[in-house]
Every structure is written in C-alpha cells, then in structure tokens.
Design an enzyme around this catalytic site. Structure first.
Site, short mmCIF file in Angstrom:
data_model
loop_
_atom_site.label_atom_id
_atom_site.label_comp_id
_atom_site.label_asym_id
_atom_site.label_seq_id
_atom_site.Cartn_x
_atom_site.Cartn_y
_atom_site.Cartn_z
CB THR A 167 12.99 34.03 22.57
OG1 THR A 167 13.75 34.21 21.22
CG2 THR A 167 12.80 32.73 22.90
CG ASN A 204 21.66 27.58 18.55
OD1 ASN A 204 22.72 27.55 19.00
ND2 ASN A 204 20.98 26.26 18.57
CD GLU A 205 17.14 33.64 21.17
OE1 GLU A 205 16.78 33.95 19.89
OE2 GLU A 205 16.17 33.48 21.84
N PRO A 206 20.17 35.10 17.32
CG PRO A 206 18.75 36.85 16.54
CD PRO A 206 18.76 35.56 17.61
CB SER A 215 24.05 31.27 17.27
OG SER A 215 23.21 31.65 18.57
#
Length: 639
Positions: A181, A162-164, A166
């Site tokens: 990532t 869940n990246e920035p 999300s």
C-alpha cells in the site's frame, strides 16, 4: 451506460458483478445512482448519508456529481458525508491529505454544508484517537447509518485501509499500512520513505452496516485482486472477500479490471463460446500449460476433460486444431523484424518489401527503447534499416538529487581544469544545494535542476542509441510538453504534443513504428505517449498516402510482457545479443542499481528485461517449439 450484459454472472462469482466497457461509463452509472438517492431523499425531506472514498478510482464519479450540480441543479444541501480514511499523521492542508483530495475533487465545487462533512482527523494526538474513532461510529449511527458506501480496492485486497489480517467486525481505528500500500502511494509522496506508516480507517464492520455497498475498480493492475475478491475463498488475507457475506454489495468494474474473472479469462469453463482464431489460440495454449504438455501432444480427452469439448466438436479433429495453433505460433518467430528481403512473406509477421524500411522507435522515457526492445533495435540497425529513435519525454523526474549535484560538480571541476571561467556554475551549484537541503517530499525542482536531470537522461539515451548503432541525426528528443510539469502528476495532453509527433512522423515517413504497449508504468506515462502517437497517425492517415503502408508494433518489457497467445512477432535473441542488449541498458546509469520509480519489482531494469525475454523463449519451448536463449515479443496495432 455501455454495461456489458453479454456474459451473465457465473457460478465462480460469489457476489454481484457489473462490467462496463470503460471506467467513464462505469463512473457515470455510479454517479447517477448517488444522484438519484440524493433526489429521492430530498423528496422525503430527509438526509442522504454517503460513505466516500479517495484515490484515483472515484475521481470521475465526483466529476460527474459536480457536473450534475452545476448543469442540472443537483443540490447537496441535504447530504451528510463520511470519508473512509485518512493517513496518520497528516495535516489537512497537505497536498496528500484526503481533506485536500475531497475539497479539490468534490466539496469545493458543490453546495454541501461543510458542517456535514466528516473525515478522520490526521492531526490528533495518539492517545486521543480511540475516543475519536468511537465518536465517528456514533455520528454515523446518529444520522441513521450510511445509505451508500463507495469503495475502491487496494492491491493487497484492502477496502478503506483495512489491510490483510483485519477482522470482519472491525470498527473505526488506527491501523498500520501494508508495505505494498505504501509503495502504491509513493508516487504522491515523492518516495515510499515519505508515506505515513499508519492511517485512521473505518472498519469492515462499519462498512457492512451501509444499506448499499459499491466497490469500483479499473484497469488491469486490479484484475488479479478482483479475481481473488470475487471468486476466492473468504480470508483475512484478502479483506475484500468479506464482502461476499453481504447481501447489499455490488462490484462495478471496467473490462480490464474484470479480465481475470473466469467468464472473461477462460470462458470455455462456464459457457459455450464463439471459437474465433484468437480464442482458440488462447484456449489451446492454456490447456497445454495447464497440463504441462506440448501442443502437439494434446489429446481429445484433454479437450473434453477441461471444458473444451465444444471446440473439439466444432473445429476438430483435435490434432488438426493442435497443428493449426502450432503453425500459427511458429509463424510468429522471425529473425527479421523488419521483414526478410526476397522471401515469401505470406506466413511471416512482417512484409518483405520494402527491403530496407524507414523505422521509428518511440520511447516514452529515455530508456524504454533498449529495456523493452534493445535486441530488436540492434537487429534492425544491423540489417541496414533506416532506424530512428524518438525519446518522447525528458524523464527528468526519475533522477536522484545527488546525481544532479554530482554532474554539476563535474562541470565545475572540468571547467577549472581546462582554465575556463566557472563562477556562474558555482553560484548555480550553491543554489541547487540550498534548495535540495530544504526540499520537501514531492516538491517541484527548480527549472535549473530539472534541466540538469533532463540532460543526464539525454546523455544516457544518446550513449544507448549510439551503442545500438545509430548516428546522432537519427536520435530525436521530443520533450513533449505534457510531461514538463516538473511534477509526478503531469499536465493534460495538448495539441502541441500531437503536432510535434505529427511533424516527426511526416519528416521520416516510416514504414514501421514501434511504440510502448505496457501501460503499467507507475506514472501512466506510457499510455499517454501511446495515445499521442495514435492520434498523430490517425490524423496523418487522412491526408498522407504513406500512412497506409505504415505498421504500428507494440512492445513491452519494462513492466510486464505480452501473454503468449497475444504475440504476433517474436524475435529470438542469441546469448551474444542478450549481452549486447544488457550493455545498451547499462548506458542508462542513473536508472541502474536503484531507480527513483522502480514499481513493485525489486529487480533492476536490465534484470527484468533479461528474465522476461528468457521466460518468453521458455514459454515457446514448453509448447513444443524451438528452444531459444531469449525472445522479444510484439503485437501489431491496427489503427
């Protein structure tokens, strides 16, 4: 379990945090909590539902669960697991797949029913992913939900993938990976270009439904993002901050990962402190930098208004504190890194005697010496010390394939020009080309290619050391066995690594040893090399009298620099010496322009070194000390 209870949670921390002495102690604690849950469920004849994570962080947890199964009879027959995520696309038998990871570290070593193992499917057609994700959520619900969800945290603040950006109510879905990532995963894939751009991940909303959430983090690389997650405002830019909204979460950290939390980094802001000299120095430098004032201009009001009233009362008057810290910093500065002959050394970082010291500079990779302490290296040679350099590894994994081919091509052309036979070299070259054309990401090079790449780096190291003034018999290539796996993942350290280091040290009997103290290199080689040196010195100290007069100095520079309050020796460099250091780094041509493993920093290594050395000098200048062009910094390690 070596949990640190000395400092309780503070008002800055917005969720529960437990800090352990080291990752092993923390991992054992988490593993035993999982084991206790499994056994409790077994008593009730019910299933234990675990949410599992991958990556380096949980490996020791899984190792302890495996041990508990084999040695204590812990059964996993009542366990159902759901993994957080998987790269997409990804074949399950690929070395980088999370299916392979979980089998290697856990599932192949316990008695779990493989039908109870659930991992997102990286082989799906794109159009089938939404239905799969809905079914993944449904399966979790049907078994009663997750009892425990363990998490790591990425440096973007991601949990799962869940990246920035999300949403807090997000479910299982296909996501696009953040560039950072992918850079962090580059080591496993043989380069960022081979890392998938997408992944299937449980959503934050899915994670939140777990009855217990444990987020684990180790080492200083995670310290800054941990501070944001624990003390920062809730933001989609740092998805882990959403965990502040949960009543069932706990962060499990080692001391390094917790090091930037307020209670550890600036404890005077939250509690009364024991004001030893190190903490006093750190606090006064922090105050000067916070207020942008030289140390000698700090006032009693400055102390009182910034959480340091206790220090002013106990150690004051304030001006005396300022003078004391100013003098301490002043005494770290020396133009004589090997000690100044016939001088009073009571206020100097190094001893005056012996006037000419035997020195060993250990370099984990063939360029760390000149990148991190090239100016001091040159200064030690110029001041007539008996300097040796020891390159601990070949560095052969950090050379581009086309460079290896180019050097063999040169050898063929040279042999032909000199009228020498070169058929064997031509055959070798053709075999190399065929291999490289079909080479897969992270595939181990042939022994011949490894040798060529190692020789490239050896030649560069010799050129760099000669430029610093060394004769060839003072340049040592150790080729420690742990490194020579041909893989990014290195072999375990063995007795041979330590014995080879002991032999070199015993041969030279140095009064000074310099070793890399920046442990943030992407492959972890620096910390391994340091531990080998330390083990060698500690063993020799039991039988060899010369060791008691040997001082061990740590350097940094390739990946980060020491904090100002940590520095115990600062060696100023003139503009001319900065240039000489730069030219020494330039000898390492295979690492110039575009290194194979550059880490996060886009600058070339010589640029990083130059900038960091100037920043260190600027930090001293800002505190009111003399202004220099650049400085190299060192910390003494007492073994």
């Amino acid at each position: 379990m070596a949990r640190l209870n000395l400092l309780e949670e503070t008002r800055f921390e917005k969720l529960p945090v437990s800090v352990f002495e080291n990752p092993k102690a923390a991992s054992l604690s988490v593993a035993h909590r999982i084991g206790d849950l499994i056994k409790e469920k077994q008593k009730n004849n019910s299933k234990a539902v675990l949410g599992l994570a991958t990556g380096a962080t949980p490996i020791a947890v899984y190792a302890e669960l495996v041990r508990m199964h084999k040695e204590e009879g812990l059964s996993f027959k009542n366990v159902i697991t759901f993994n957080l995520d998987e790269y997409y696309p990804m074949q399950p038998d690929a070395a980088q797949s999370y299916v392979s990871f979980m089998n290697e570290h856990l599932f192949d070593h316990i008695d779990i029913d493989k039908n109870n193992v659930n991992i997102p499917d990286g082989t799906l057609k794109l159009e089938d992913i939404p239905a799969f994700c809905l079914n993944y959520e449904k399966k979790i619900t049907e078994v009663g939900g997750l009892d425990i969800q363990i998490l790591g945290i990425g440096r973007t603040g991601h949990i799962g993938f869940n990246e920035p950006g999300s949403a807090p109510n997000s479910g299982t879905r296909l996501v696009t990976l953040d560039d950072l990532t992918r850079r962090d995963a580059a080591r496993d894939f043989g380069g960022k270009s081979f890392v998938p751009t997408k992944a299937i991940t449980m959503g934050i909303g899915t994670i939140f439904k777990a009855r217990e959430i444990i987020l684990m983090a180790w080492n200083k690389k995670k310290a800054s993002i941990i501070k944001k997650a624990v003390e920062g405002e809730i933001s989609s830019e740092v998805p882990a901050t959403y965990l502040q909204l949960s009543d069932h979460v706990e962060f499990i950290l080692d001391q390094d990962a917790a090091s930037q939390l307020t209670r550890f980094d600036t404890p005077w802001l939250v509690k009364d402190c024991v004001w030893d000299d190190v903490l006093t120095r750190k606090a006064v430098i922090w105050l000067a930098n916070t207020l942008s004032k030289p140390i000698l201009k700090l006032t009693e009001d400055d102390f009182n208004n910034n959480g340091m009233a206790q220090l002013a009362v106990e150690k004051g008057p304030v001006y005396n504190i300022n003078i004391h810290i100013f003098n301490k910093l002043q005494h770290t500065i020396t133009g004589w890194p090997g000690g100044k002959p016939n001088a009073d050394d009571s206020q100097r970082p190094e001893r005056a005697e012996p006037a000419k010291k035997r020195v060993v500079i250990f370099s984990p990779h063939p360029d760390d010496d000149v990148i991190s302490m090239g100016g001091t290296f040159i200064r030690l040679v110029d001041q007539k010390h008996d300097v040796h350099v020891a390159y601990q590894t070949s560095g052969n994994t950090a050379v581009w394939d086309d460079d290896a081919l180019r050097f063999v091509e040169f050898n063929i052309d040279f042999s032909e020009k000199m009228g020498m036979g070169q058929q064997g070299m031509k055959d070798l070259y053709q075999n190399m080309r065929k291999f490289i054309e079909k080479k897969q990401p992270n595939q181990v090079d042939t022994p011949e290619i490894q040798s060529v790449k190692g020789l490239i780096r050896k030649g560069e190291a010799i050129a760099g050391a000669r430029y610093c003034g060394l004769e060839d018999d003072h340049i040592h290539f150790m080729a420690l066995p742990f490194y020579e796996s041909g893989k990014n993942q290195k072999n375990p350290v063995t007795e041979k690594d330590i014995e080879l280091t002991m032999e070199l040290l015993q041969k030279i009997k140095p009064e000074q040893v310099f070793a890399a103290g920046d442990f943030e290199d992407p492959h972890g080689t620096h910390i391994v090399c340091f531990n080998i040196i330390l083990a060698a010195l500690q063993r020799l100290a039991k039988t060899e009298s010369w060791v008691k007069d040997c001082w061990l100095w740590l350097y940094r520079g390739a990946w980060l620099e020491f904090e100002t309050y940590e520095i115990e020796m600062a060696v100023p460099l003139s503009p001319q010496e900065v240039e000489r250091k730069k030219f020494a780094i330039f000898k390492h041509q295979s690492q110039k322009d575009r290194a194979v493993f550059p880490g996060d920093d886009a600058r070339e290594f010589w640029e990083r070194a130059e900038d960091r050395n100037r920043e260190t000098a600027q930090a001293y200048d800002n505190l009111g000390l003399a202004e220099y062009e650049a400085m190299e910094a060192f910390v003494r390690y007492k073994f």
